[in-house]
Design a protein around this motif. Structure first.
Motif, PDB file in Angstrom:
ATOM      1  N   ILE A  46       0.989  -1.208  -0.125  1.00 47.24           N
ATOM      2  CA  ILE A  46      -0.051   0.019  -0.042  1.00 47.24           C
ATOM      3  C   ILE A  46       0.814   1.406  -0.184  1.00 47.24           C
ATOM      4  O   ILE A  46       0.539   2.312  -0.574  1.00 47.24           O
ATOM      5  CB  ILE A  46      -0.965  -0.122   1.124  1.00 47.24           C
ATOM      6  CG1 ILE A  46      -0.438   0.107   2.405  1.00 47.24           C
ATOM      7  CG2 ILE A  46      -1.981  -1.029   0.947  1.00 47.24           C
ATOM      8  CD1 ILE A  46      -1.560   0.366   3.691  1.00 47.24           C
ATOM      9  N   ARG A  47       2.030   1.144   0.670  1.00 48.76           N
ATOM     10  CA  ARG A  47       2.877   2.359   0.594  1.00 48.76           C
ATOM     11  C   ARG A  47       3.468   2.644  -0.661  1.00 48.76           C
ATOM     12  O   ARG A  47       3.583   3.735  -1.230  1.00 48.76           O
ATOM     13  CB  ARG A  47       3.992   2.127   1.467  1.00 48.76           C
ATOM     14  CG  ARG A  47       3.655   1.921   3.028  1.00 48.76           C
ATOM     15  CD  ARG A  47       4.147   3.388   3.817  1.00 48.76           C
ATOM     16  NE  ARG A  47       3.430   3.243   5.100  1.00 48.76           N
ATOM     17  CZ  ARG A  47       4.159   2.949   6.253  1.00 48.76           C
ATOM     18  NH1 ARG A  47       5.425   2.633   6.297  1.00 48.76           N
ATOM     19  NH2 ARG A  47       3.564   3.087   7.280  1.00 48.76           N
ATOM     20  N   MET A  48       3.712   1.556  -1.546  1.00 50.92           N
ATOM     21  CA  MET A  48       4.308   1.747  -2.954  1.00 50.92           C
ATOM     22  C   MET A  48       3.165   2.431  -3.897  1.00 50.92           C
ATOM     23  O   MET A  48       3.179   3.254  -4.514  1.00 50.92           O
ATOM     24  CB  MET A  48       4.587   0.075  -3.537  1.00 50.92           C
ATOM     25  CG  MET A  48       5.644  -0.577  -3.044  1.00 50.92           C
ATOM     26  SD  MET A  48       5.822  -2.135  -3.681  1.00 50.92           S
ATOM     27  CE  MET A  48       6.285  -3.177  -2.095  1.00 50.92           C
ATOM     28  N   PHE A  49       1.994   1.714  -3.721  1.00 53.51           N
ATOM     29  CA  PHE A  49       0.739   2.084  -4.386  1.00 53.51           C
ATOM     30  C   PHE A  49       0.328   3.737  -3.996  1.00 53.51           C
ATOM     31  O   PHE A  49       0.006   4.391  -4.760  1.00 53.51           O
ATOM     32  CB  PHE A  49      -0.468   1.381  -4.130  1.00 53.51           C
ATOM     33  CG  PHE A  49      -0.429   0.090  -4.838  1.00 53.51           C
ATOM     34  CD1 PHE A  49       0.670  -0.581  -5.398  1.00 53.51           C
ATOM     35  CD2 PHE A  49      -1.512  -0.614  -4.400  1.00 53.51           C
ATOM     36  CE1 PHE A  49       0.644  -1.663  -5.928  1.00 53.51           C
ATOM     37  CE2 PHE A  49      -1.594  -1.902  -5.372  1.00 53.51           C
ATOM     38  CZ  PHE A  49      -0.543  -2.419  -5.875  1.00 53.51           C
ATOM     39  N   ASN A  50       0.685   4.102  -2.793  1.00 52.64           N
ATOM     40  CA  ASN A  50       0.542   5.360  -2.324  1.00 52.64           C
ATOM     41  C   ASN A  50       1.133   6.469  -3.152  1.00 52.64           C
ATOM     42  O   ASN A  50       0.876   7.542  -3.351  1.00 52.64           O
ATOM     43  CB  ASN A  50       0.750   5.568  -0.721  1.00 52.64           C
ATOM     44  CG  ASN A  50       0.312   6.958  -0.308  1.00 52.64           C
ATOM     45  OD1 ASN A  50      -0.841   7.277  -0.479  1.00 52.64           O
ATOM     46  ND2 ASN A  50       1.336   7.569   0.259  1.00 52.64           N
ATOM     47  N   SER A  51       2.481   6.056  -3.741  1.00 55.93           N
ATOM     48  CA  SER A  51       3.263   7.238  -4.087  1.00 55.93           C
ATOM     49  C   SER A  51       4.167   6.698  -5.518  1.00 55.93           C
ATOM     50  O   SER A  51       4.176   7.624  -6.350  1.00 55.93           O
ATOM     51  CB  SER A  51       4.447   7.662  -3.160  1.00 55.93           C
ATOM     52  OG  SER A  51       5.201   6.515  -2.880  1.00 55.93           O
ATOM     53  N   ALA A  52       4.395   5.554  -5.644  1.00 49.58           N
ATOM     54  CA  ALA A  52       5.442   5.121  -6.901  1.00 49.58           C
ATOM     55  C   ALA A  52       4.723   5.362  -7.885  1.00 49.58           C
ATOM     56  O   ALA A  52       5.643   5.584  -9.113  1.00 49.58           O
ATOM     57  CB  ALA A  52       5.610   3.633  -6.380  1.00 49.58           C
ATOM     58  N   PHE A  53       3.573   5.322  -8.246  1.00 47.51           N
ATOM     59  CA  PHE A  53       2.866   5.533  -9.609  1.00 47.51           C
ATOM     60  C   PHE A  53       2.236   6.773  -9.868  1.00 47.51           C
ATOM     61  O   PHE A  53       1.807   7.103 -10.875  1.00 47.51           O
ATOM     62  CB  PHE A  53       1.634   4.381  -9.883  1.00 47.51           C
ATOM     63  CG  PHE A  53       2.171   2.953  -9.799  1.00 47.51           C
ATOM     64  CD1 PHE A  53       2.554   2.327 -11.141  1.00 47.51           C
ATOM     65  CD2 PHE A  53       2.337   2.393  -8.449  1.00 47.51           C
ATOM     66  CE1 PHE A  53       3.097   1.034 -10.725  1.00 47.51           C
ATOM     67  CE2 PHE A  53       2.675   1.198  -8.563  1.00 47.51           C
ATOM     68  CZ  PHE A  53       3.195   0.440  -9.567  1.00 47.51           C
ATOM     69  N   ASN A  54       2.669   7.714  -8.959  1.00 50.16           N
ATOM     70  CA  ASN A  54       2.151   9.155  -8.993  1.00 50.16           C
ATOM     71  C   ASN A  54       2.191   9.743 -10.227  1.00 50.16           C
ATOM     72  O   ASN A  54       1.401  10.645 -10.978  1.00 50.16           O
ATOM     73  CB  ASN A  54       2.245  10.398  -7.938  1.00 50.16           C
ATOM     74  CG  ASN A  54       1.642   9.679  -6.642  1.00 50.16           C
ATOM     75  OD1 ASN A  54       1.233   8.727  -6.418  1.00 50.16           O
ATOM     76  ND2 ASN A  54       1.923  10.497  -5.682  1.00 50.16           N
ATOM     77  N   GLY A  55       3.435   9.717 -10.835  1.00 46.02           N
ATOM     78  CA  GLY A  55       4.076  10.202 -12.305  1.00 46.02           C
ATOM     79  C   GLY A  55       3.010   9.859 -13.319  1.00 46.02           C
ATOM     80  O   GLY A  55       3.101  10.584 -14.380  1.00 46.02           O
ATOM     81  N   LEU A  56       2.526   8.536 -13.155  1.00 51.19           N
ATOM     82  CA  LEU A  56       1.866   7.882 -14.358  1.00 51.19           C
ATOM     83  C   LEU A  56       0.232   8.326 -14.219  1.00 51.19           C
ATOM     84  O   LEU A  56      -0.305   8.686 -15.114  1.00 51.19           O
ATOM     85  CB  LEU A  56       1.967   6.346 -14.183  1.00 51.19           C
ATOM     86  CG  LEU A  56       3.649   5.895 -14.447  1.00 51.19           C
ATOM     87  CD1 LEU A  56       3.549   4.421 -14.133  1.00 51.19           C
ATOM     88  CD2 LEU A  56       3.864   6.223 -15.985  1.00 51.19           C
ATOM     89  N   THR A  57      -0.174   8.288 -13.050  1.00 50.52           N
ATOM     90  CA  THR A  57      -1.592   8.631 -12.725  1.00 50.52           C
ATOM     91  C   THR A  57      -1.830  10.061 -12.629  1.00 50.52           C
ATOM     92  O   THR A  57      -3.150  10.233 -12.741  1.00 50.52           O
ATOM     93  CB  THR A  57      -2.088   7.825 -11.462  1.00 50.52           C
ATOM     94  OG1 THR A  57      -1.303   8.345 -10.348  1.00 50.52           O
ATOM     95  CG2 THR A  57      -1.648   6.447 -11.687  1.00 50.52           C
TER      96      THR A  57
END
Ligand SMILES: N[C@@H](CCC(=O)N[C@@H](CS)C(=O)NCC(=O)O)C(=O)O
Length: 319
Positions: free
Chosen positions: A152-163
């Motif tokens: 959930i921590r990865m989902f919280n920030s890692a993809f922000n640049g894409l979404t």
């Protein structure tokens, strides 16, 4: 229920003999992180860059830990970037399976029969339990992580640049508060219900039950005067609590004997569950049918007939 020993599936129930009737949760083994640029995260190896279509999530709709990851996938607008397979609710001698009925999807990636085969694909000599959630990397053909708290921590920030979605459920300024809440809630509530339910002695059961209800009373008090656990800000601590509370009256009260009070008896906790349930996107991640069928149907040492109770009516899920 079972586990892998040197890559071979063995059908065994939890060993509580060596722990005097206490359920001890084993630590998870795949601990890599997806990051925006593929740099290593806090644990494990690097090389897992956030990319659309690269990762696949294996979940059970029954499991509170997997449920966290589904909620974050939804709230962080990752539906189109991260595909999902849903295991069958019954977890019996073969562990989690990809039987396809009801809302179970089968294994969309490999067409396998059992989740343990996914673990063996990642590590042919794997030792340990075969749990959901699993975050799979289609590019390196391996498991990135099977630890929900980290997924959930990865989902919280890692993809922000894409979404382009920059909602932050783990804001820097609240790290210490969130960690303190998580520690108590994990130990006494999220895992507390399991410690009570899987206990095989009266003493071990009661040892889990007292702190569980002390924590629920404390949370009721806290949420009587504030909207979320950290005040006005909705954080990961709320979502981690939500997945246990939403299952509580349906399965933990009866099946796990956590029956001093129900969530329905706590006005503030009931209103809180209802408000989180109605956050757009969340209701579709909650499947009470899978939840009840999994718990009552899978744990034959606790419920040998496998009969699934019809009730209760869950008022906090009403509009
Ligand atoms: N630490 C893990 C725990 C996951 C977990 O225990 N999942 C349960 C389902 S609720 C499971 O798959 N259990 C199978 C087993 O223990 O054999 C996480 O939070 O991701």
């Amino acid at each position: 229920m079972g586990m892998l020993v040197d890559g071979v599936w063995k059908d065994v129930w939890y060993d509580t003999k060596s722990t005097k009737g206490h359920f001890k949760r084993t630590t998870t083994s795949f601990r890599n992180w997806v990051t925006a640029d593929g740099a290593p995260g806090p644990t494990g190896d690097g090389g897992f860059k956030a990319e659309a279509g690269r990762y696949h999530l294996y979940v059970s709709l029954a499991c509170p830990w997997a449920h966290r990851t589904l909620i974050f996938r939804k709230l962080k607008k990752l539906d189109d970037l991260i595909s999902v397979s849903v295991v069958h609710p019954l977890m019996l001698e073969n562990g989690w399976t990809f039987k396809t009925d009801d809302a179970a999807t089968g294994d969309d990636l490999f067409g396998l029969d059992y989740l343990w085969q996914v673990y063996v694909k990642a590590d042919s000599a794997y030792n340990g339990r075969v749990t959901v959630p699993v975050l799979w990397d289609k590019s390196q053909n391996t498991i990135v992580s099977n630890e929900s708290a980290e997924i959930i921590r990865m989902f919280n920030s890692a993809f922000n640049g894409l979404t382009g979605d920059d909602q932050d459920f783990y804001p820097q300024a609240l790290h210490a508060d969130i960690e303190a809440l998580n520690d108590r809630i994990y130990d006494t509530v999220n895992n507390g219900v399991y410690k009570a339910g899987f206990a095989t002695t009266q003493e071990a059961y009661e040892e889990a039950l007292t702190p569980l209800f002390q924590s629920l009373d404390w949370l009721e008090e806290k949420l009587s005067s504030q909207r979320y656990l950290c005040g006005d800000v909705l954080t990961e601590a709320d979502w981690r609590l939500f997945t246990t509370l939403v299952r509580f009256d349906a399965v933990y009260v009866g099946h796990f004997k956590c029956n001093i009070r129900r969530i329905a008896d706590y006005p503030a906790l009931s209103a809180y569950v209802r408000s989180l349930y109605h956050v757009p996107g969340v209701a579709e991640t909650v499947n009470i049918d899978h939840i009840k069928r999994h718990y009552y149907g899978s744990h034959k040492t606790i419920n040998p007939t496998g009969i699934v109770p019809v009730g209760p009516e869950l008022g906090f899920l009403l509009p």
